[in-house]
Write a protein that holds these residues in place. Structure first.
Motif, PDB file in Angstrom:
ATOM      1  N   TYR A 296       0.676  -1.169  -0.080  1.00 31.36           N
ATOM      2  CA  TYR A 296      -0.027   0.218   0.087  1.00 31.36           C
ATOM      3  C   TYR A 296       1.062   1.234   0.128  1.00 31.36           C
ATOM      4  N   PRO A 297       1.643   1.446  -1.127  1.00 31.48           N
ATOM      5  CA  PRO A 297       2.538   2.791  -1.070  1.00 31.48           C
ATOM      6  C   PRO A 297       2.038   4.028  -0.751  1.00 31.48           C
ATOM      7  N   GLU A 298       0.623   4.004  -1.249  1.00 35.43           N
ATOM      8  CA  GLU A 298      -0.042   5.336  -0.668  1.00 35.43           C
ATOM      9  C   GLU A 298      -0.088   5.783   0.516  1.00 35.43           C
ATOM     10  N   SER A 299       0.112   4.833   1.486  1.00 35.69           N
ATOM     11  CA  SER A 299      -0.132   4.981   2.874  1.00 35.69           C
ATOM     12  C   SER A 299       1.357   5.600   3.462  1.00 35.69           C
ATOM     13  N   GLN A 300       2.253   5.810   2.314  1.00 31.63           N
ATOM     14  CA  GLN A 300       3.451   6.467   2.749  1.00 31.63           C
ATOM     15  C   GLN A 300       3.281   8.039   2.863  1.00 31.63           C
ATOM     16  N   ASP A 301       2.256   8.554   2.118  1.00 30.39           N
ATOM     17  CA  ASP A 301       1.793   9.969   1.951  1.00 30.39           C
ATOM     18  C   ASP A 301       1.308  10.584   3.313  1.00 30.39           C
ATOM     19  N   PRO A 302       2.296  11.299   4.026  1.00 30.11           N
ATOM     20  CA  PRO A 302       1.895  11.924   5.386  1.00 30.11           C
ATOM     21  C   PRO A 302       0.569  12.775   5.213  1.00 30.11           C
ATOM     22  N   ASN A 303       0.423  13.325   3.844  1.00 31.63           N
ATOM     23  CA  ASN A 303      -0.558  14.102   3.830  1.00 31.63           C
ATOM     24  C   ASN A 303      -1.841  13.453   2.898  1.00 31.63           C
ATOM     25  N   ARG A 304      -2.045  12.216   3.276  1.00 32.02           N
ATOM     26  CA  ARG A 304      -3.264  11.711   2.406  1.00 32.02           C
ATOM     27  C   ARG A 304      -4.364  12.015   3.408  1.00 32.02           C
ATOM     28  N   PRO A 305      -5.574  11.937   2.810  1.00 33.03           N
ATOM     29  CA  PRO A 305      -6.930  12.364   3.533  1.00 33.03           C
ATOM     30  C   PRO A 305      -7.337  11.426   4.660  1.00 33.03           C
ATOM     31  N   LYS A 306      -8.330  11.721   5.340  1.00 31.97           N
ATOM     32  CA  LYS A 306      -8.596  11.011   6.565  1.00 31.97           C
ATOM     33  C   LYS A 306      -9.037   9.838   6.201  1.00 31.97           C
ATOM     34  N   GLU A 307      -9.913   9.742   5.209  1.00 30.69           N
ATOM     35  CA  GLU A 307     -10.602   8.286   4.855  1.00 30.69           C
ATOM     36  C   GLU A 307      -9.212   7.205   4.519  1.00 30.69           C
ATOM     37  N   ALA A 308      -8.142   7.842   3.886  1.00 28.35           N
ATOM     38  CA  ALA A 308      -7.256   6.825   3.479  1.00 28.35           C
ATOM     39  C   ALA A 308      -6.373   6.484   4.838  1.00 28.35           C
ATOM     40  N   ILE A 309      -6.329   7.357   5.691  1.00 28.80           N
ATOM     41  CA  ILE A 309      -5.784   7.078   7.049  1.00 28.80           C
ATOM     42  C   ILE A 309      -6.697   5.989   7.728  1.00 28.80           C
ATOM     43  N   ASP A 310      -7.977   6.405   7.757  1.00 28.80           N
ATOM     44  CA  ASP A 310      -8.934   5.131   8.375  1.00 28.80           C
ATOM     45  C   ASP A 310      -8.580   3.940   7.892  1.00 28.80           C
ATOM     46  N   LEU A 311      -8.531   4.127   6.505  1.00 28.02           N
ATOM     47  CA  LEU A 311      -8.286   2.698   5.724  1.00 28.02           C
ATOM     48  C   LEU A 311      -7.232   1.924   6.215  1.00 28.02           C
ATOM     49  N   THR A 312      -6.137   2.642   6.314  1.00 30.98           N
ATOM     50  CA  THR A 312      -4.550   2.305   6.759  1.00 30.98           C
ATOM     51  C   THR A 312      -5.068   1.554   8.287  1.00 30.98           C
ATOM     52  N   MET A 313      -5.719   2.264   9.109  1.00 35.56           N
ATOM     53  CA  MET A 313      -5.761   1.780  10.374  1.00 35.56           C
ATOM     54  C   MET A 313      -6.761   0.566  10.642  1.00 35.56           C
ATOM     55  N   HIS A 314      -7.785   0.496   9.631  1.00 34.55           N
ATOM     56  CA  HIS A 314      -8.748  -0.530   9.619  1.00 34.55           C
ATOM     57  C   HIS A 314      -8.141  -1.843   8.938  1.00 34.55           C
ATOM     58  N   ARG A 315      -7.150  -1.750   8.036  1.00 34.75           N
ATOM     59  CA  ARG A 315      -6.354  -2.855   7.247  1.00 34.75           C
ATOM     60  C   ARG A 315      -5.617  -3.411   8.388  1.00 34.75           C
ATOM     61  N   LEU A 316      -4.865  -2.672   9.305  1.00 35.32           N
ATOM     62  CA  LEU A 316      -3.918  -3.281  10.337  1.00 35.32           C
ATOM     63  C   LEU A 316      -4.849  -3.967  11.488  1.00 35.32           C
ATOM     64  N   ILE A 317      -5.871  -3.579  11.794  1.00 35.79           N
ATOM     65  CA  ILE A 317      -6.707  -4.325  12.860  1.00 35.79           C
ATOM     66  C   ILE A 317      -7.107  -5.409  12.243  1.00 35.79           C
ATOM     67  N   ALA A 318      -7.559  -5.445  10.945  1.00 36.30           N
ATOM     68  CA  ALA A 318      -8.195  -6.365  10.161  1.00 36.30           C
ATOM     69  C   ALA A 318      -6.872  -7.445   9.858  1.00 36.30           C
ATOM     70  N   LYS A 319      -5.956  -7.128   9.788  1.00 31.61           N
ATOM     71  CA  LYS A 319      -4.736  -8.024   9.087  1.00 31.61           C
ATOM     72  C   LYS A 319      -4.046  -8.837  10.071  1.00 31.61           C
ATOM     73  N   LEU A 320      -3.873  -7.995  11.067  1.00 31.03           N
ATOM     74  CA  LEU A 320      -2.924  -8.299  12.486  1.00 31.03           C
ATOM     75  C   LEU A 320      -3.092  -9.992  12.656  1.00 31.03           C
ATOM     76  N   PRO A 321      -4.549 -10.383  13.219  1.00 28.79           N
ATOM     77  CA  PRO A 321      -4.693 -11.495  13.660  1.00 28.79           C
ATOM     78  C   PRO A 321      -4.276 -12.727  12.344  1.00 28.79           C
ATOM     79  N   THR A 322      -4.722 -12.377  11.178  1.00 29.04           N
ATOM     80  CA  THR A 322      -4.330 -13.150  10.007  1.00 29.04           C
ATOM     81  C   THR A 322      -2.806 -13.407   9.786  1.00 29.04           C
ATOM     82  N   LEU A 323      -2.172 -12.361  10.128  1.00 24.65           N
ATOM     83  CA  LEU A 323      -0.805 -12.545   9.996  1.00 24.65           C
ATOM     84  C   LEU A 323      -0.181 -13.413  11.224  1.00 24.65           C
TER      85      LEU A 323
END
Ligand code: SDX
Length: 428
Positions: free
Chosen positions: A145-172
């Protein structure tokens, strides 16, 4: 009239503002100290130093109080679900029904990891410690998710990264276990709850479907809540300082996983069980091991005992100790380690060495006994701690970003050689 603190240095007097928090904690604001006095403060381990103001978690070490966004941990552990608590920590309020449904739906649809990641796992030796795998896998997520490296990405994109982490950590986490066992990976199932889904990914086999035991799922829910945040502990401070350089959230969380691994921090839950097993194998002479823990010449420490903040009791340890009895009884599990732990606690709490130093069981002292009863392997205990702590780390990172805090860069007092000239090798 705002409160101030006076400091006198080399005969000159200086005044600095005093910050008072919502629970009347006080701090001397030294933002201008170096500029006005030329001096800095020094405080190894930051035992007396606040790195930030925060509205996420409140601890009272003397009275054994722990609250997430003002809600007592005892109530949340009893009544809430882990995803409710994750939402509370990250967004600041308990979710409404529709907010929780939307949050859960977003988490559910991001539980899969990219198929390419399977090759990463297969490259690890079977004996790879799952925390080493977890730290690298979390950082590797950023490459998908290279777009997650943009410090100025919008709130929705930041939320998506947070949700992806909470979703994927148990899988990993489950994939690291299956890889270590050389068992086939089990994919997430959207119809299962957060804890049930993790247990299914851990214990299902192609030959036998795992049916999550409600007692096990409930115990896991409680343990994850109890581990969810703990203000500026070592790993949360790590996440904040890495994030302060505008490194992406995956990299910041990966750094938190690495910090948590240490046996003085989250790695203590694995170290406790290994300690209890060692004491049992050594014949169970508890007085001998308590004496070793007190002996300054002996590196042995009572793992799961002591805390930087709690100098009375860790409220989480009290809840987990009670849960130990409940869960083991419901599962019909007899574990001599629990008896040893209880006897060790009793001996230590009657010993002036521990009482004078305010050393009591912490969150790690009993948690491993429940994880064992849930058939979680010992090397996965700290991974379980990371699963619980993830929303807290995310909340701490989010607060640091939203507060626009400067990059963390402490000063130092130099004690090395004064200037000297280079000497050619033939003259050394
Ligand atoms: C976690 O910060 C957090 O919030 C962490 C955490 C979280 O949720 O994020 O709560 C999770 O990390 C819990 C702690 C898990 N670690 C352990 O159980 C490892 C064992 N405990 C310790 O190593 C120690 O107690 C610490 C690291 C937890 C706290 O260390 P401090 O605050 O730096 O205290 P210290 O090492 O300066 O100890 C003070 C005194 C010393 O003796 P004296 O020099 O005063 O004679 O207490 C002694 C220490 O030797 N001491 C112990 C001891 N812990 C401290 N003696 C024996 N056994 C121990 N476990």
């Amino acid at each position: 009239m705002s409160e101030t603190a006076k400091i006198e240095i080399e005969g000159k007097s200086y005044e600095f503002p005093v910050v008072t928090g919502s629970e009347n904690e006080k701090a001397i604001d030294i933002k201008k100290l170096r500029g006005t006095t030329g001096c800095i403060t020094i405080d190894p381990g930051f035992k007396n130093t606040g790195s930030t103001t925060s509205a996420i978690t409140y601890l009272d070490g003397e009275n054994g109080i722990l609250r997430y966004r003002g809600y007592p941990i005892e109530q949340l552990a009893e009544k809430a679900t882990f995803l409710e608590v994750a939402f509370l920590l990250i967004y600041g309020e308990l979710p409404t029904k529709s907010e929780l449904e939307n949050f859960q739906e977003s988490i559910t649809k991001h539980t899969l990891v990219h198929e390419d990641m399977k090759q990463f796992f297969e490259a690890y030796p079977a004996k790879a410690h799952p925390m080493g795998v977890m730290a690298s896998m979390v950082c590797s997520l950023s490459t998908f998710y290279p777009e997650s490296q943009d410090p100025n990405r919008p709130k929705e994109a930041i939320d998506l990264t947070m949700h992806r982490l909470i979703a994927k950590l148990p899988t990993l986490a489950a994939m690291s276990y299956k890889n270590a066992m050389r068992h086939p990976f089990v994919y997430p199932k959207n119809e299962l709850g957060y804890c049930e889904n993790f247990l299914n990914m851990m214990f299902s086999m192609p030959t036998e479907e795992y049916t999550p035991d409600p007692v096990v799922a409930e115990a896991l829910n409680k343990l994850l809540i109890l581990h969810a945040d703990h203000e500026q502990n070592c790993s949360a401070s790590t996440v904040r300082i890495v994030g302060s350089s505008q490194a992406n959230l995956y990299a910041s969380i990966s750094a938190g996983v690495s910090a948590l691994w240490g046996p003085l921090h989250g790695g203590a839950n694995q170290a406790v069980i290994e300690m209890l097993d060692k004491i049992q194998a050594d014949g169970g002479d508890l007085e001998k091991w308590v004496a070793k823990a007190k002996d300054k010449n002996d590196p042995f420490r009572l793992m799961g005992f002591g805390h930087r903040v709690y100098k009375n009791f860790d409220p989480r340890a009290k809840i987990i100790k009670k849960a130990c009895d409940d869960v083991l009884e419901k599962l019909g599990v007899e574990d001599p380690a629990l008896d040893i732990a209880k006897k060790l606690e009793k001996i230590a709490l009657e010993d002036p060495y521990f009482v004078e130093r305010g050393l009591y069981p912490n969150v790690d002292f009993y948690s491993g006994i429940i994880y064992k009863a849930l058939n979680i392997p010992t090397e996965m205990f700290t991974v379980m701690f990371a699963l619980g702590r993830l929303p807290g780390w995310i909340a701490q990172w989010k607060e640091m970003v939203e507060n626009k805090e400067p990059i963390g860069r402490p000063r130092q007092i130099y004690t090395g050689e004064n200037q000297r000239d280079y000497v050619s090798i033939d003259k050394r």
